[in-house]
Design a protein around this motif. Structure first.
Motif, PDB file in Angstrom:
ATOM      1  N   PRO A   1       0.815  -1.216   0.000  1.00  0.00           N
ATOM      2  CA  PRO A   1       0.000   0.000   0.000  1.00  0.00           C
ATOM      3  C   PRO A   1       0.850   1.269   0.000  1.00  0.00           C
ATOM      4  O   PRO A   1       1.931   1.299   0.584  1.00  0.00           O
ATOM      5  CB  PRO A   1      -0.815  -0.119   1.292  1.00  0.00           C
ATOM      6  N   GLU A   2       0.344   2.295  -0.676  1.00  0.00           N
ATOM      7  CA  GLU A   2       0.971   3.615  -0.694  1.00  0.00           C
ATOM      8  C   GLU A   2      -0.092   4.665  -0.438  1.00  0.00           C
ATOM      9  O   GLU A   2      -1.303   4.353  -0.453  1.00  0.00           O
ATOM     10  CB  GLU A   2       1.666   3.882  -2.023  1.00  0.00           C
ATOM     11  N   CYS A   3       0.336   5.901  -0.193  1.00  0.00           N
ATOM     12  CA  CYS A   3      -0.589   6.963   0.178  1.00  0.00           C
ATOM     13  C   CYS A   3      -0.288   8.230  -0.613  1.00  0.00           C
ATOM     14  O   CYS A   3       0.868   8.525  -0.919  1.00  0.00           O
ATOM     15  CB  CYS A   3      -0.496   7.276   1.674  1.00  0.00           C
ATOM     16  N   LEU A   4      -1.326   8.967  -0.912  1.00  0.00           N
ATOM     17  CA  LEU A   4      -1.209  10.269  -1.568  1.00  0.00           C
ATOM     18  C   LEU A   4      -2.094  11.248  -0.811  1.00  0.00           C
ATOM     19  O   LEU A   4      -3.301  11.036  -0.698  1.00  0.00           O
ATOM     20  CB  LEU A   4      -1.645  10.183  -3.038  1.00  0.00           C
ATOM     21  N   THR A   5      -1.490  12.305  -0.261  1.00  0.00           N
ATOM     22  CA  THR A   5      -2.233  13.284   0.527  1.00  0.00           C
ATOM     23  C   THR A   5      -2.385  14.578  -0.252  1.00  0.00           C
ATOM     24  O   THR A   5      -1.400  15.125  -0.773  1.00  0.00           O
ATOM     25  CB  THR A   5      -1.521  13.580   1.868  1.00  0.00           C
ATOM     26  N   LEU A   6      -3.606  15.080  -0.309  1.00  0.00           N
ATOM     27  CA  LEU A   6      -3.896  16.360  -0.951  1.00  0.00           C
ATOM     28  C   LEU A   6      -4.337  17.352   0.114  1.00  0.00           C
ATOM     29  O   LEU A   6      -5.391  17.174   0.730  1.00  0.00           O
ATOM     30  CB  LEU A   6      -4.997  16.209  -2.004  1.00  0.00           C
ATOM     31  N   PRO A   7      -3.553  18.408   0.371  1.00  0.00           N
ATOM     32  CA  PRO A   7      -4.012  19.452   1.298  1.00  0.00           C
ATOM     33  C   PRO A   7      -5.076  20.296   0.629  1.00  0.00           C
ATOM     34  O   PRO A   7      -5.106  20.415  -0.607  1.00  0.00           O
ATOM     35  CB  PRO A   7      -2.737  20.267   1.563  1.00  0.00           C
ATOM     36  N   CYS A   8      -5.963  20.868   1.411  1.00  0.00           N
ATOM     37  CA  CYS A   8      -7.019  21.680   0.800  1.00  0.00           C
ATOM     38  C   CYS A   8      -6.466  23.042   0.412  1.00  0.00           C
ATOM     39  O   CYS A   8      -5.540  23.568   1.033  1.00  0.00           O
ATOM     40  CB  CYS A   8      -8.211  21.834   1.747  1.00  0.00           C
ATOM     41  N   ARG A   9      -7.016  23.600  -0.626  1.00  0.00           N
ATOM     42  CA  ARG A   9      -6.687  24.963  -1.001  1.00  0.00           C
ATOM     43  C   ARG A   9      -7.443  25.914  -0.072  1.00  0.00           C
ATOM     44  O   ARG A   9      -8.506  25.571   0.449  1.00  0.00           O
ATOM     45  CB  ARG A   9      -7.070  25.223  -2.456  1.00  0.00           C
ATOM     46  N   ILE A  10      -6.886  27.084   0.147  1.00  0.00           N
ATOM     47  CA  ILE A  10      -7.474  28.028   1.104  1.00  0.00           C
ATOM     48  C   ILE A  10      -8.937  28.294   0.777  1.00  0.00           C
ATOM     49  O   ILE A  10      -9.791  28.335   1.666  1.00  0.00           O
ATOM     50  CB  ILE A  10      -6.670  29.343   1.123  1.00  0.00           C
ATOM     51  N   ARG A  11      -9.249  28.434  -0.492  1.00  0.00           N
ATOM     52  CA  ARG A  11     -10.628  28.765  -0.876  1.00  0.00           C
ATOM     53  C   ARG A  11     -11.596  27.614  -0.618  1.00  0.00           C
ATOM     54  O   ARG A  11     -12.813  27.807  -0.623  1.00  0.00           O
ATOM     55  CB  ARG A  11     -10.681  29.162  -2.347  1.00  0.00           C
ATOM     56  N   ASP A  12     -11.062  26.416  -0.382  1.00  0.00           N
ATOM     57  CA  ASP A  12     -11.919  25.237  -0.217  1.00  0.00           C
ATOM     58  C   ASP A  12     -12.088  24.793   1.232  1.00  0.00           C
ATOM     59  O   ASP A  12     -12.715  23.760   1.480  1.00  0.00           O
ATOM     60  CB  ASP A  12     -11.341  24.056  -1.019  1.00  0.00           C
TER      61      ASP A  12
END
Length: 369
Positions: A310-321
């Protein structure tokens, strides 16, 4: 059991004359010494099956802000507390020498290897000077600058820093975007591996961070929600996603932090728990504290399979979201992201992975046996 990491991302990776921003990350998991217990009660693992069980671990804050200094230590608990109090009492005297962290390093080295530390002192404005001490693997990366790691998780953290460094060039020009994306990726990766029971529990629990703000004051990371989604392949080229069984809310507080967890059990009931990163019980009850609580940001981690595991991909939220997420606990539990926003995130994440996204609601129902 500790993992601490120092990074110093450049304000402008192409123009080093603008300097860097010191950042210190540390996990929060502590193992009880001499306790005969096998259950690890963590934000990533807690559920109804742990009710009444004695946990072999607890959570404590390991990255400390003491005046103009930020320090993280690994090793034996009593020695860490002793050296931390020494720093509190002696810091003002040590600053007069112009090299306070040299003195702190000498104090820590009296007990090495039973305790080790990373420390950074930021001289107040108008000075732009910092004085640092660090031990352990020291390395340099194009985006994260000078780095160092200590503790039992030092090799894991170095590997993650090397893995994520090339990706930071796609996050945006502002250094704070890169700092938050990197710290979210470190924390999301560790939590996800604990959730799917793929982590060697030598460090983890939750990864906090501090950074040196523009006013020469140390700042903690923001109030954060963490979401997790499992990626399920659909044929050779497509995939869908489904939400994992828990949502975490982190509040950095001042001297003490709080982490709330909403975990969905197998019988469709919910376990709601709070972890306090404090030496003393906090005065405000959990129910009152989290009522009306509002995140400042959130991160979404996608867990996917590879031929190597298993691997992971993290997406931080954009300020507007940042208002796209919701977190409510109390008489009614409501946590999550809107379907439309999940579709956007999943499309982006699966695009990185080279797959086409298909919403689960668009898939045909499974065939009956």
């Amino acid at each position: 059991m500790t993992g601490c990491l120092y990074v110093s991302p450049w304000v402008d990776p192409e123009d080093h004359s603008q300097g860097c921003v010191p950042v210190l990350l540390a996990d929060t998991m502590v193992t009880w010494s001499g306790l005969d217990a096998t259950v690890k009660r963590l934000p990533s693992t807690i559920g109804s099956d742990m009710e009444g069980a004695v946990s072999s671990v607890t959570l404590q804050r390991k990255v400390q802000i003491i005046g103009q200094a930020a320090v993280a230590m690994a090793g034996e608990g009593p020695l860490i507390r002793d050296r931390r109090e020494t720093l509190r009492w002696r810091l003002d005297d040590w600053v007069k020498s112009g090299r306070p962290m040299r003195h702190f390093g000498d104090a820590v080295n009296e007990y090495y290897p039973r305790v080790e530390a990373i420390g950074i002192y930021a001289f107040p404005a108008p000075s732009h000077e910092v004085n640092s001490m660090m031990r352990g693997p020291i390395f340099e990366l194009p985006n994260l600058g000078l780095c160092a790691s200590i503790g039992s998780g030092d090799q894991d953290l170095e590997a993650l820093a090397r893995r994520f460094d090339p990706q930071l060039g796609t996050v945006g020009r502002h250094v704070m975007n890169r700092i938050r994306a990197f710290c979210a990726a470190i924390n999301g990766n560790r939590l996800a591996r604990e959730i799917i029971d793929d982590a060697q529990n030598s460090w983890g629990g939750y990864v906090e961070f501090v950074y040196l703000g523009g006013d020469r004051k140390w700042m903690r990371g923001p109030k954060t929600l963490d979401f997790f989604y499992q990626v399920d392949p659909v044929g050779e080229e497509a995939a869908t996603v489904r939400m994992a069984t828990r949502v975490l809310a982190y509040d950095p507080g001042g001297e003490a932090a709080r982490i709330a967890v909403v975990a969905r059990n197998r019988d469709a009931s919910y376990t709601v728990a709070e972890f306090q990163l404090s030496d003393q019980p906090l005065p405000l009850p959990a129910g009152e504290f989290w009522k009306g609580w509002q995140q400042e940001t959130f991160a979404t981690t996608f867990i996917y399979g590879t031929e190597h595991g298993p691997e992971c991909l993290t997406l931080p939220c954009r300020i507007r979201d940042r208002q796209e997420a919701f977190f409510r606990i109390g008489d009614h539990i409501a946590t999550g992201l809107s379907d439309e926003y999940v579709d956007r995130l999943a499309t982006e994440a699966l695009g990185v992975l080279g797959r086409r996204y298909i919403p689960a609601r668009d898939l045909p129902p499974p065939a009956l046996p």
